[in-house]
Write a protein that holds these residues in place. Structure first.
Motif, PDB file in Angstrom:
ATOM      1  N   ARG A   1       0.844  -1.195   0.000  1.00  0.00           N
ATOM      2  CA  ARG A   1       0.000   0.000   0.000  1.00  0.00           C
ATOM      3  C   ARG A   1       0.879   1.245   0.000  1.00  0.00           C
ATOM      4  NH1 ARG A   1       2.012   2.536   4.375  1.00  0.00           N
ATOM      5  NH2 ARG A   1       1.389   1.766   6.404  1.00  0.00           N
TER       6      ARG A   1
ATOM      7  N   ALA B   1       0.288   5.117   1.298  1.00  0.00           N
ATOM      8  CA  ALA B   1      -0.726   5.710   2.187  1.00  0.00           C
ATOM      9  C   ALA B   1      -0.451   7.186   2.482  1.00  0.00           C
ATOM     10  CB  ALA B   1      -0.776   4.900   3.484  1.00  0.00           C
ATOM     11  N   PRO B   2      -0.573   8.041   1.490  1.00  0.00           N
ATOM     12  CA  PRO B   2      -0.271   9.460   1.728  1.00  0.00           C
ATOM     13  C   PRO B   2      -1.387  10.192   2.478  1.00  0.00           C
ATOM     14  CG  PRO B   2      -1.063   9.160  -0.505  1.00  0.00           C
ATOM     15  CD  PRO B   2      -1.024   7.797   0.113  1.00  0.00           C
ATOM     16  N   SER B   3      -1.021  11.295   3.095  1.00  0.00           N
ATOM     17  CA  SER B   3      -2.001  12.170   3.739  1.00  0.00           C
ATOM     18  C   SER B   3      -2.222  13.384   2.840  1.00  0.00           C
ATOM     19  CB  SER B   3      -1.484  12.650   5.095  1.00  0.00           C
ATOM     20  OG  SER B   3      -1.337  11.559   5.952  1.00  0.00           O
TER      21      SER B   3
ATOM     22  N   GLU C   1      -4.899   8.817   3.938  1.00  0.00           N
ATOM     23  CA  GLU C   1      -4.850   8.944   5.403  1.00  0.00           C
ATOM     24  C   GLU C   1      -5.219  10.378   5.801  1.00  0.00           C
ATOM     25  OE1 GLU C   1      -1.382   6.995   7.095  1.00  0.00           O
ATOM     26  OE2 GLU C   1      -2.456   5.131   6.683  1.00  0.00           O
TER      27      GLU C   1
ATOM     28  N   TYR D   1      -2.927   8.649  14.161  1.00  0.00           N
ATOM     29  CA  TYR D   1      -2.201   8.007  13.072  1.00  0.00           C
ATOM     30  C   TYR D   1      -1.907   6.537  13.396  1.00  0.00           C
ATOM     31  CZ  TYR D   1       2.028   6.400  10.726  1.00  0.00           C
ATOM     32  OH  TYR D   1       2.955   5.631  10.087  1.00  0.00           O
TER      33      TYR D   1
ATOM     34  N   VAL E   1      -3.557   3.421  11.329  1.00  0.00           N
ATOM     35  CA  VAL E   1      -2.666   2.746  10.391  1.00  0.00           C
ATOM     36  C   VAL E   1      -2.616   1.243  10.691  1.00  0.00           C
ATOM     37  CG1 VAL E   1      -0.341   2.868  11.441  1.00  0.00           C
ATOM     38  CG2 VAL E   1      -0.586   3.311   9.053  1.00  0.00           C
TER      39      VAL E   1
ATOM     40  N   ARG F   1       7.788   1.961   3.260  1.00  0.00           N
ATOM     41  CA  ARG F   1       7.656   3.396   3.540  1.00  0.00           C
ATOM     42  C   ARG F   1       9.020   3.941   3.967  1.00  0.00           C
ATOM     43  NH1 ARG F   1       4.157   2.690   9.194  1.00  0.00           N
ATOM     44  NH2 ARG F   1       5.848   1.726  10.366  1.00  0.00           N
TER      45      ARG F   1
ATOM     46  N   LEU G   1       9.833   6.655   9.358  1.00  0.00           N
ATOM     47  CA  LEU G   1       8.819   5.983  10.176  1.00  0.00           C
ATOM     48  C   LEU G   1       9.346   4.706  10.837  1.00  0.00           C
ATOM     49  CD1 LEU G   1       5.724   6.693   7.916  1.00  0.00           C
ATOM     50  CD2 LEU G   1       6.132   7.564  10.224  1.00  0.00           C
TER      51      LEU G   1
HETATM   52  N1  GLU Z   1       0.214   8.807   6.044  1.00  0.00           N
HETATM   53  C1  GLU Z   1       1.605   8.771   6.414  1.00  0.00           C
HETATM   54  C2  GLU Z   1       2.326   9.931   5.740  1.00  0.00           C
HETATM   55  O1  GLU Z   1       1.836  10.479   4.777  1.00  0.00           O
HETATM   56  C3  GLU Z   1       2.295   7.496   5.996  1.00  0.00           C
HETATM   57  C4  GLU Z   1       1.881   6.364   6.838  1.00  0.00           C
HETATM   58  C5  GLU Z   1       2.581   5.058   6.571  1.00  0.00           C
HETATM   59  O2  GLU Z   1       3.094   4.820   5.455  1.00  0.00           O
HETATM   60  O3  GLU Z   1       2.567   4.238   7.458  1.00  0.00           O
HETATM   61  O4  GLU Z   1       3.392  10.280   6.188  1.00  0.00           O
END
Ligand code: GLU
Length: 291
Positions: free
Chosen positions: A7, A9-11, A43, A206, A210, A224, A228
């Protein structure tokens, strides 16, 4: 082996930049080489900072890069009730507690302790850990303050949580993008202290959403950025507490600006939309990020 599920998963709280392009393209390449699936997740739990315009920009930028994702796209703000029910479980099991201290009160508590010569512990991002005072509040006092309408966030009682699990806690980190070899990383969530699990105004955070979504969407591989890596310790703890399956992780290198700093969403010169408007092609973007 089951079909791998990846996946991105951008915000949608800003424009995608070269760092996002690298992450999305690397996910896509791993999907291709492994015969896996590519899911896109929006997200957007922070409803004040996320906008439909930024979301539309994400779709536009990814399509321009030649990335294909499955439909429907999961948008987190459509699923607050799913996160809320996990939160309720943590409340019932007394793994979270209401944290009432304002930013000013936290600062004052830390200043007082430092005046007495103590060194206040900080998390891996350099943020001071949350003081322990609220954790010690008697039940009746908590109830009274909640009933009086005092604002609070739910924080994880990390120590209590860890004491209920067999040690050590660890996650699987892939050695490279080939998916062939990995190693176990010992998770130390205590270095983050009592993290926020649900905010004052939003029934999640978050970390909670997540892990909920990675499980719900059967994500097998979370690919990612390195930024993180340390946060994985908390997510791994939540997975164990909630009985959720744990994906394997690959924390990839970060694309840095010429001064060696992490890219931010406000730096327009590395924004994908700006690069496109300036005549750059998707092939050039791939080259720029080394893919
Ligand atoms: N939504 C998070 C972001 O844009 C990424 C979360 C993830 O990949 O776990 O930084």
């Amino acid at each position: 082996m089951n079909t791998p599920v990846f996946r991105f998963a951008p915000s949608p709280n800003g424009e995608l930049h070269l760092g996002h392009a690298y992450s999305a393209l690397l996910n896509a390449r791993m999907v291709e080489t492994s015969g896996g699936r590519f899911l896109l997740r929006i997200e957007d739990i922070d409803v004040t900072r996320c906008t439909p315009e930024f979301e539309a920009g994400i779709f536009r930028d990814l399509a321009w890069l030649g990335i294909e994702w499955e439909q429907p796209v999961r948008r987190q703000s459509d699923h607050f009730e799913a996160y809320e029910s996990l939160l309720q479980r943590l409340i019932r099991e007394e793994l979270v507690y209401p944290a009432f201290m304002s930013r000013g009160e936290i600062r004052a508590a830390i200043a007082e302790s430092e005046q007495q010569g103590g060194v206040w512990p900080r998390d891996p991002d350099g943020v001071p850990l949350y003081p322990a005072a609220d954790k010690r509040l008697p039940h009746a006092e908590r109830q009274r303050r909640i009933a009086a309408g005092e604002p609070f966030a739910w924080r994880l009682d990390t120590e209590a949580a860890l004491s209920r699990l067999p040690a050590p806690l660890s996650w699987t980190e892939l050695d490279d993008e080939s998916l062939t070899t990995s190693h176990e990383v010992e998770a130390c969530p205590q270095q983050w202290g009592d993290v926020v699990i649900a905010r004052k105004d939003i029934p999640t955070s978050y970390h909670l959403s997540v892990v909920a979504d990675d499980a719900l969407q059967d994500i097998s591989h979370v690919v990612r950025g390195r930024d993180l890596y340390q946060a994985t310790a908390i997510q791994c703890l939540l997975q164990r507490l909630l009985g959720l399956p744990a994906p394997a992780y690959f924390h990839h290198r970060l694309i840095l600006d010429p001064d060696g700093r992490k890219l931010s969403k406000s730096e327009r010169d590395t924004g994908l939309a700006t690069l496109r408007e300036n005549g750059r092609t998707a092939v050039e973007i791939r080259r720029m990020v080394g893919l």
